[in-house]
Structure formats: structure tokens, C-alpha cells
Write a protein that holds these residues in place. Structure first.
Motif, PDB file in Angstrom:
ATOM      1  N   GLU A 258      -8.853  13.460  -5.064  1.00 30.96           N
ATOM      2  CA  GLU A 258     -10.043  14.241  -5.415  1.00 30.96           C
ATOM      3  C   GLU A 258      -9.737  15.266  -6.501  1.00 30.96           C
ATOM      4  OE1 GLU A 258     -12.374  14.061  -1.182  1.00 30.96           O
ATOM      5  OE2 GLU A 258     -11.718  16.005  -1.943  1.00 30.96           O
ATOM      6  N   VAL A 259      -8.592  15.942  -6.342  1.00 31.70           N
ATOM      7  CA  VAL A 259      -8.215  16.938  -7.353  1.00 31.70           C
ATOM      8  C   VAL A 259      -8.050  16.256  -8.704  1.00 31.70           C
ATOM      9  CG1 VAL A 259      -6.367  18.454  -8.128  1.00 31.70           C
ATOM     10  CG2 VAL A 259      -7.181  18.594  -5.780  1.00 31.70           C
ATOM     11  N   PHE A 260      -7.406  15.084  -8.707  1.00 31.40           N
ATOM     12  CA  PHE A 260      -7.159  14.441  -9.990  1.00 31.40           C
ATOM     13  C   PHE A 260      -8.411  13.821 -10.585  1.00 31.40           C
ATOM     14  CE2 PHE A 260      -2.880  15.384  -9.111  1.00 31.40           C
ATOM     15  CZ  PHE A 260      -2.344  15.549 -10.364  1.00 31.40           C
TER      16      PHE A 260
ATOM     17  N   LEU B 109      -8.562   5.617 -12.135  1.00 34.49           N
ATOM     18  CA  LEU B 109      -8.059   5.266 -10.805  1.00 34.49           C
ATOM     19  C   LEU B 109      -8.719   6.110  -9.708  1.00 34.49           C
ATOM     20  CD1 LEU B 109      -4.346   4.466 -10.120  1.00 34.49           C
ATOM     21  CD2 LEU B 109      -5.709   5.581  -8.397  1.00 34.49           C
ATOM     22  N   PRO B 110      -8.772   7.442  -9.854  1.00 35.59           N
ATOM     23  CA  PRO B 110      -9.436   8.232  -8.802  1.00 35.59           C
ATOM     24  C   PRO B 110     -10.907   7.850  -8.604  1.00 35.59           C
ATOM     25  CG  PRO B 110      -8.187   9.661 -10.248  1.00 35.59           C
ATOM     26  CD  PRO B 110      -8.184   8.315 -10.886  1.00 35.59           C
TER      27      PRO B 110
ATOM     28  N   GLY C   5     -11.011  15.446 -10.759  1.00 40.48           N
ATOM     29  CA  GLY C   5     -11.663  16.568 -11.431  1.00 40.48           C
ATOM     30  C   GLY C   5     -10.896  17.129 -12.610  1.00 40.48           C
ATOM     31  N   ILE C   6      -9.671  16.633 -12.862  1.00 35.94           N
ATOM     32  CA  ILE C   6      -8.901  17.148 -14.001  1.00 35.94           C
ATOM     33  C   ILE C   6      -9.566  16.700 -15.294  1.00 35.94           C
ATOM     34  CG2 ILE C   6      -6.674  17.008 -15.202  1.00 35.94           C
ATOM     35  CD1 ILE C   6      -6.146  18.447 -12.754  1.00 35.94           C
TER      36      ILE C   6
ATOM     37  N   THR D 189       2.231   1.713  -3.555  1.00 36.42           N
ATOM     38  CA  THR D 189       1.164   2.191  -4.449  1.00 36.42           C
ATOM     39  C   THR D 189       0.903   3.673  -4.223  1.00 36.42           C
ATOM     40  OG1 THR D 189       0.145   0.033  -4.262  1.00 36.42           O
ATOM     41  CG2 THR D 189      -1.187   1.773  -5.217  1.00 36.42           C
ATOM     42  N   ALA D 190       0.741   4.027  -2.932  1.00 37.29           N
ATOM     43  CA  ALA D 190       0.400   5.417  -2.637  1.00 37.29           C
ATOM     44  C   ALA D 190       1.500   6.364  -3.117  1.00 37.29           C
ATOM     45  CB  ALA D 190       0.165   5.596  -1.146  1.00 37.29           C
TER      46      ALA D 190
ATOM     47  N   ARG E 179      -7.089  14.223  -0.746  1.00 34.70           N
ATOM     48  CA  ARG E 179      -7.237  15.485  -1.476  1.00 34.70           C
ATOM     49  C   ARG E 179      -6.609  15.406  -2.861  1.00 34.70           C
ATOM     50  NH1 ARG E 179      -8.449  20.091   0.814  1.00 34.70           N
ATOM     51  NH2 ARG E 179      -8.821  20.605  -1.359  1.00 34.70           N
ATOM     52  N   ILE E 180      -5.416  14.781  -2.917  1.00 38.32           N
ATOM     53  CA  ILE E 180      -4.749  14.626  -4.218  1.00 38.32           C
ATOM     54  C   ILE E 180      -5.658  13.846  -5.168  1.00 38.32           C
ATOM     55  CG2 ILE E 180      -2.826  13.530  -5.420  1.00 38.32           C
ATOM     56  CD1 ILE E 180      -1.087  14.065  -3.133  1.00 38.32           C
TER      57      ILE E 180
ATOM     58  N   ASN F 228     -12.477  22.986  -6.892  1.00 44.03           N
ATOM     59  CA  ASN F 228     -12.446  21.855  -5.961  1.00 44.03           C
ATOM     60  C   ASN F 228     -12.293  22.322  -4.513  1.00 44.03           C
ATOM     61  OD1 ASN F 228     -10.756  19.872  -4.311  1.00 44.03           O
ATOM     62  ND2 ASN F 228     -11.536  18.565  -5.948  1.00 44.03           N
TER      63      ASN F 228
ATOM     64  N   PHE G 103      -4.292  14.190   3.214  1.00 42.43           N
ATOM     65  CA  PHE G 103      -3.566  14.801   2.100  1.00 42.43           C
ATOM     66  C   PHE G 103      -3.719  13.956   0.827  1.00 42.43           C
ATOM     67  CE2 PHE G 103       0.507  15.121  -0.264  1.00 42.43           C
ATOM     68  CZ  PHE G 103       0.404  16.437  -0.647  1.00 42.43           C
ATOM     69  N   TYR G 104      -3.537  12.641   0.980  1.00 39.58           N
ATOM     70  CA  TYR G 104      -3.612  11.740  -0.165  1.00 39.58           C
ATOM     71  C   TYR G 104      -5.008  11.760  -0.782  1.00 39.58           C
ATOM     72  CZ  TYR G 104      -2.832   7.516  -2.895  1.00 39.58           C
ATOM     73  OH  TYR G 104      -2.696   6.620  -3.925  1.00 39.58           O
TER      74      TYR G 104
ATOM     75  N   ILE H 233      -4.927   6.080 -15.489  1.00 35.89           N
ATOM     76  CA  ILE H 233      -4.734   7.270 -14.655  1.00 35.89           C
ATOM     77  C   ILE H 233      -6.065   7.970 -14.422  1.00 35.89           C
ATOM     78  CG2 ILE H 233      -3.617   9.529 -14.560  1.00 35.89           C
ATOM     79  CD1 ILE H 233      -1.372   8.369 -16.264  1.00 35.89           C
TER      80      ILE H 233
ATOM     81  N   LEU I 279      -9.898  24.679 -12.054  1.00 34.55           N
ATOM     82  CA  LEU I 279     -10.540  23.495 -11.475  1.00 34.55           C
ATOM     83  C   LEU I 279     -10.099  23.244 -10.045  1.00 34.55           C
ATOM     84  CD1 LEU I 279     -10.570  21.345 -14.646  1.00 34.55           C
ATOM     85  CD2 LEU I 279     -12.539  21.965 -13.267  1.00 34.55           C
ATOM     86  N   VAL I 280      -8.813  23.499  -9.755  1.00 33.33           N
ATOM     87  CA  VAL I 280      -8.342  23.302  -8.386  1.00 33.33           C
ATOM     88  C   VAL I 280      -9.041  24.291  -7.455  1.00 33.33           C
ATOM     89  CG1 VAL I 280      -6.342  23.507  -6.875  1.00 33.33           C
ATOM     90  CG2 VAL I 280      -6.144  22.281  -9.029  1.00 33.33           C
TER      91      VAL I 280
ATOM     92  N   SER J 248      -4.869   1.910  -2.922  1.00 29.85           N
ATOM     93  CA  SER J 248      -4.915   3.326  -2.531  1.00 29.85           C
ATOM     94  C   SER J 248      -5.922   3.550  -1.420  1.00 29.85           C
ATOM     95  CB  SER J 248      -5.353   4.198  -3.712  1.00 29.85           C
ATOM     96  OG  SER J 248      -4.307   4.368  -4.602  1.00 29.85           O
TER      97      SER J 248
ATOM     98  N   PHE K 281      -4.804   2.110   1.809  1.00 32.07           N
ATOM     99  CA  PHE K 281      -3.790   3.001   2.376  1.00 32.07           C
ATOM    100  C   PHE K 281      -4.450   4.138   3.139  1.00 32.07           C
ATOM    101  CE2 PHE K 281      -1.272   6.906   1.789  1.00 32.07           C
ATOM    102  CZ  PHE K 281      -0.102   6.544   2.424  1.00 32.07           C
TER     103      PHE K 281
ATOM    104  N   VAL L 119      -1.495  12.177   6.648  1.00 35.83           N
ATOM    105  CA  VAL L 119      -1.103  11.707   5.317  1.00 35.83           C
ATOM    106  C   VAL L 119      -2.332  11.242   4.548  1.00 35.83           C
ATOM    107  CG1 VAL L 119       0.316  10.064   4.049  1.00 35.83           C
ATOM    108  CG2 VAL L 119       1.134  11.005   6.209  1.00 35.83           C
TER     109      VAL L 119
ATOM    110  N   VAL M 280       0.825  -1.208   0.000  1.00 39.99           N
ATOM    111  CA  VAL M 280       0.000   0.000   0.000  1.00 39.99           C
ATOM    112  C   VAL M 280       0.861   1.262   0.000  1.00 39.99           C
ATOM    113  CG1 VAL M 280      -2.025  -1.028   1.074  1.00 39.99           C
ATOM    114  CG2 VAL M 280      -0.307   0.029   2.513  1.00 39.99           C
TER     115      VAL M 280
ATOM    116  N   LEU N 210       3.204   9.937  -9.792  1.00 36.65           N
ATOM    117  CA  LEU N 210       2.642  10.027 -11.138  1.00 36.65           C
ATOM    118  C   LEU N 210       1.872  11.330 -11.302  1.00 36.65           C
ATOM    119  CD1 LEU N 210       2.144   8.501 -13.786  1.00 36.65           C
ATOM    120  CD2 LEU N 210       0.062   7.601 -12.767  1.00 36.65           C
ATOM    121  N   PHE N 211       1.030  11.619 -10.294  1.00 34.52           N
ATOM    122  CA  PHE N 211       0.237  12.831 -10.373  1.00 34.52           C
ATOM    123  C   PHE N 211       1.121  14.068 -10.256  1.00 34.52           C
ATOM    124  CE2 PHE N 211      -3.789  10.390  -9.053  1.00 34.52           C
ATOM    125  CZ  PHE N 211      -4.058  10.149 -10.387  1.00 34.52           C
TER     126      PHE N 211
END
Lengths: 282, 285
Positions: free
Chosen positions: B112-114, B156-157, B116-117, A19-20, B109-110, A265, B106-107, B153, A261-262, B91, B94, B103, A16, A26-27
Motif C-alpha cells: 500500500e505504501v509503495f 505491481l502494487p 502511493g509513492i 516473490t514476496a 502495508r508495504i 498513508n 505487514f506485507y 515496480i 506520503l507515508v 504476491s 501470498f 506477515v 509465493v 526491492l522496495f
């Protein structure tokens, strides 16, 4: 056996975390690529100048104006429809009534319909059947159909999060349902509506495929809503696929879109946390 | 003085709700109406038996084989779901059971943002970064593989957030009971948490697959758009959605109608998937 289980346990911990970290990297890669290449020509003039030479030089002023007009039309149409439906689903139908179930199932499917199918529909219905042609109006109306499910879902959640005590108290005071709705429920459920609007704008502004054959490609400053107008996402697509040498402006436009977009959000998260302790979005 | 505002409001709301629910029916009927001429002129079976995809305004001189594009859509979706599902579940695990609270927040949020891209941004990134990388491994670059990567990619979200929500729905008692029995974390996950949330996870995967099959822009930008049945991961492909986006601009007559047929196929496929996901989530199946 004991050792074997211990190893599985440890392996999963490693799995995990790897992966995380990999997903985060990647992002981060995607974001940093757009950020570093986009920042090169991001400036105030980029936002207020119209595109020249098919978008290779100049800015995105007319594109931003078209995008805004499309958004406004989309919201003006979708808001009353979405709001009314949400009120009906949350306040007037129970979970298991047939009417509510049919509407809800309909909306679930609508939320999953691919954007290109919305584009086909918009082209056949708004552009040709209703005779609006390739125009900002057709694009906005097509998007309105698209954001409807999102809008309804969050608004309905907003109304459902209002405690029944409010409704009983209002009934106890002899208020009718219409008055209760306007004076008691609406103010309490407003954050849900706000989140719905913000998410709807996010979905609409990101949309490309549904606009290809409804609002069109023209990158001139639109004179009215019956003119064809290019949205910001179509601008990125056109610059990267059809215009050789348009890459650097495509990067900058993509950066502008990502920043928008950010911000959207964050606004929705902020509204959710600020007003409801975080249980509006599901 | 008998002005019944409550009754009026209820009827107003009902009208609005029927209009909102009617949008889907409107879409369905318009796609069907536009498809009818293709069904009548070309016939249903020629979409599967014609030698190739060379559409023409007049159905007699064109050929309309959709199979390579249906297969293209299917392969990209399958590859993306296959890659994204394990990553998304890990994910979500985790976020819920392994990461320290800060953590995890934070993860999330990342992710969620992605989520919406927009797809056009992913497609653009794929076009300028991913495709050249694949070209170095094996030309031509735009390929089935690029499509699978980009879609992975993108979905995944979606799957991760749905799985995350499913984990949140597991009753606290399960975790407490598992801890009281002295279970290890992995044993607890395998024996209690994952079985309890399997419906939510399945629904997430189905919705992810739906998003993958309906995706247009990203696929259009990285897959090369050659109409062929792919024989390998590095072959360029064209999906149903990309085909519509590419040809709709100039299609007329039976060609245009044939594109509506492919849109109709997509709509029916997605509607079936969403309904199955709903049933799964409601624990019916």
C-alpha cells in the motif's frame, strides 16, 4: 500423478515466498537508498531556507509554500464538488439508475486519465482560455479535477457504510432528508470523507506531470496565487534532470516527499480502522 | 412558509454532480478543440506516414510521424504488464493463502505504501541507481529495459491490491467446500479461487496497463527520450507521454496542436481500457 501434484503444491509455496521476499527486498532497496542519501542534509534549515543556485544549495521553503498553496486551492474547489456528488450518488440514486450510472462511469474514466493529459487540459483551459497564465491557481484547479474521483469514491463509501436503520429512524421521527443528512448521516459518514481528503492530498502532492505546464517552474517564494510556483515533485524532477550537481538536494527533497506520503498513508489507515472496522476503502 | 429545503438540496446536489461529471467532457472537448487545427492542417494520416518526427510551427515544413512514440509507449506497457502480472498475482496469493496473518498484514502495508509513492521518486531512483547498473551491462543505459523495470515496480502494487481485493470477494463457501473435498492448496486455488476471481484480476491488469501507458515522469527520466523505433531492449526510446512533457514548453502553432493530438490519442485509449475493465469487473464480458 500423486507425486506430480505434490511437487506442484510445494513449488507454489516456494514461488509465493520467493516473490514476496524479492518484492520486499526491492522496495527496501529503494527506500533505504533514498533514506541513506536523503538523511545526509535533512535538517531544520533545509525546510526553512529558500533554494539557491537553481536548487543546488539552500533548502525548499518556497517550494513547500507553493505546494501548500496549490493543495489548498485544490481542496477548496474539489471538496464541495466531490462531497455533493458523493451524497447524490449514495443517497439519492440507486445503483442501476441511468443518471447515477453515467456519472459513475464518467468518474471511473476520469480516475484513469493520465496526469500529462490533465496537464494539457489545464494549460489549454485554465492558463490560456481563462487567462490565468502559469500560476498556482491554474495548478490547483487542474489538480482539483484530478482528485475529484478519489474524493467521491471514498466519501460515497462512507455514506453507503451507514446502516439503513439510521435513515428509517430519522424518517420515523419525521425528519426531512436535508435534516437527516446534516444531523444523522454526516457525523456517521465523516470518516469516509476524512479518508477521501487524505487520499486526495496524497495524490495531489505526488503529482508532477499535470503541474509542468500549469503551475510552472519558478522557485521563488510566491507573492500571490497568480504567481507561478514550483511544487515539491517538480523540484525533484528539475534537480535531477536539469541541474547538474543537484542530486544530493534532490535526494533530500525526495525523502521529505516520501515521509509526507507515508504519514498520509498511515493517517488514512488509522482513520479507517479507528472508525469503521476497516471496510471504508475498497 | 413553504420553504422546501429537501427539494432545494436535491437540485443543488444534482447541479454539483453534473459539474463533476462534466469535467471529463470538458477535458475531452478542450483536447479536441486544440487538436482540430492539426487535423485540418496536417491531416490524420500524416501522423502515421510522415518520414520522421521533426515538428514545426508551420505544418508544411514539419514532419509529424507519431508511430515510433506510439510503439515506444506500447512496448514499455507490454513489457511491464508481462513482468508485473505474475509477480502481482503471486504476491496476492501470498497475502491471502500462504502467509501467517501477521506477515500478510505487514506485507499488505508495504504494498500500500509503495502504491502511493509518486512516480517522480521512482523515476529519480531509476535515474541514479538503475540506469547506471544497466549502463554497466550495455551502454548507453537509459533504455526501453530501464523503462520496463521502473514501470513494473510501479504497477505491481496496483495489480496486487486489485487481485487481493478480488480474492477477498470469493465466497467463504468455496474455500470450505474445497477443504471438505480434501483438496490440496494448489488444487483449491486452481479449481475454485482463481476462476472465481478471474474478472477482478483481469480488471486489475487492465488498470495496471492503463497506468503504465499514461505514466510520464518516471519514463521521461529513465528512457533516454530518443525518437526511434527500438530494435532491442537496450535502445533508448521516447513515449507519447514523455514527448508531450518534453516539447510542450516551447511548442507553438501546429506543433502544439500535434501534441494535443497525441494527448487525445492517449485519452481515448485510456477511456476504452477503463470501460473494458468496468465491464469485465461487472461480469458482462
Amino acid at each position: 500423478m500423486e507425486i506430480h501434484r505434490n511437487i506442484t503444491d510445494k513449488l507454489l509455496v516456494v514461488g509465493v515466498w520467493v516473490t514476496a521476499i524479492a518484492v520486499t527486498c526491492l522496495f527496501a532497496w529503494i527506500l533505504s537508498d533514498i533514506l541513506s542519501n536523503g538523511l545526509k542534509n535533512l535538517s531544520w534549515t533545509f525546510l526553512i531556507e529558500s533554494p539557491h543556485d537553481a536548487g543546488r544549495s539552500g533548502g525548499i521553503a518556497s517550494v513547500l509554500v507553493s505546494t501548500c498553496l496549490i493543495l489548498i486551492i485544490c481542496l477548496v474547489v474539489a471538496l464541495p464538488l466531490g462531497f455533493g456528488t458523493a451524497v447524490l450518488l449514495a443517497e439519492y440514486t440507486s445503483e442501476d439508475k441511468l443518471f447515477g450510472r453515467i456519472i459513475r462511469c464518467n468518474l471511473d474514466v476520469l480516475a484513469g486519465v493520465p496526469s500529462i493529459v490533465f496537464g494539457l487540459f489545464g494549460n489549454a483551459f485554465f492558463c490560456i482560455y481563462l487567462g490565468m497564465g502559469f500560476s498556482i491557481l491554474s495548478g490547483g484547479l487542474t489538480l482539483a479535477c484530478m482528485v475529484l474521483p478519489i474524493l467521491i469514491r471514498s466519501t460515497e463509501a462512507g455514506f453507503r457504510s451507514v446502516s439503513d436503520d439510521y435513515r428509517r429512524a430519522a424518517a420515523g421521527l419525521g425528519m426531512g432528508r436535508a435534516r437527516t443528512l446534516v444531523y444523522i448521516l454526516l457525523p456517521v459518514a465523516a470518516p469516509g470523507l476524512a479518508v477521501g481528503i487524505v487520499l486526495g492530498i496524497g495524490r495531489a502532492i505526488a503529482e508532477t506531470a499535470a503541474l509542468l505546464f500549469t503551475s510552472g517552474y519558478v522557485d521563488r517564494m510566491p507573492g500571490s496565487v497568480l504567481d507561478s510556483g514550483r511544487s515539491i515533485s517538480i523540484h525533484i524532477y528539475d534537480l535531477s534532470m536539469n541541474v547538474p550537481g543537484g542530486e544530493s538536494n534532490a535526494y533530500t527533497t525526495a525523502l521529505v516527499l516520501v515521509i509526507l506520503l507515508v504519514v498520509i498513508n498511515w493517517t488514512s489507515t488509522w482513520v479507517t480502522n479507528r472508525f469503521s472496522g476497516g471496510n471504508l476503502l475498497y | 412558509m413553504k420553504f422546501n429545503s429537501d427539494g432545494i438540496l436535491l437540485w443543488l446536489l444534482r447541479t454539483v454532480a453534473v459539474a463533476a461529471g462534466g469535467v471529463l467532457i470538458l477535458i475531452f472537448s478542450f483536447l479536441l478543440i486544440e487538436s482540430i487545427s492539426a487535423f485540418r492542417e496536417i491531416g490524420f494520416f500524416r501522423f502515421f506516414s510522415d518520414p520522421s518526427w521533426h515538428p514545426n510551427t508551420n505544418s508544411n515544413t514539419g514532419s509529424y510521424n507519431l508511430v515510433p512514440m506510439i510503439l515506444g509507449s506500447f512496448y514499455v506497457m507490454l513489457g511491464a504488464v508481462f513482468l508485473a502480472t505474475p509477480l502481482a498475482i503471486l504476491s496476492a496469493l501470498f497475502c491471502h493463502f500462504y502467509a501467517p496473518a501477521a506477515v500478510a498484514g505487514f506485507y499488505r502495508r508495504i504494498i500500500e505504501v509503495f502504491a502511493g509513492i509518486p512516480s517522480v521518486v521512482y523515476g529519480f531512483w531509476g535515474l541514479v541507481v538503475l540506469v547506471p547498473l544497466i549502463r554497466e551491462v550495455q551502454p548507453p543505459g537509459p533504455s526501453l529495459l530501464a523503462g520496463i523495470f521502473i514501470l513494473t515496480i510501479m504497477i505491481l502494487p496496483t495489480i496486487a491490491l486489485m487481485t487481493d481485493a478480488a480474492f477477498s470477494g470469493v465466497p467463504k463457501n468455496y474455500i470450505v467446500a474445497a477443504k471438505a473435498l480434501g483438496m490440496r492448496r494448489w488444487t483449491m486455488l486452481r479449481a475454485a479461487i482463481i476462476p472465481a476471481s478471474r474478472f477482478g484480476i483481469t480488471a486489475g491488469v487492465i488498470l495496471g496497463a492503463g497506468r503504465a501507458i499514461g505514466e510520464t515522469m518516471a519514463i521521461l527520466m529513465v528512457c533516454g527520450n530518443v525518437v526511434q523505433t527500438p530494435r532491442g531492449l537496450f535502445d533508448p526510446i521516447r513515449t507519447l507521454t514523455a514527448n508531450i512533457a518534453l516539447e510542450m514548453a516551447y511548442a507553438t502553432g501546429d506543433h502544439r496542436s500535434a501534441l494535443f493530438v497525441s494527448g487525445f490519442i492517449l485519452l481515448v485509449a485510456i477511456a476504452a481500457m477503463v470501460m473494458v475493465a468496468d465491464l469485465v469487473k461487472a461480469d458482462v464480458i
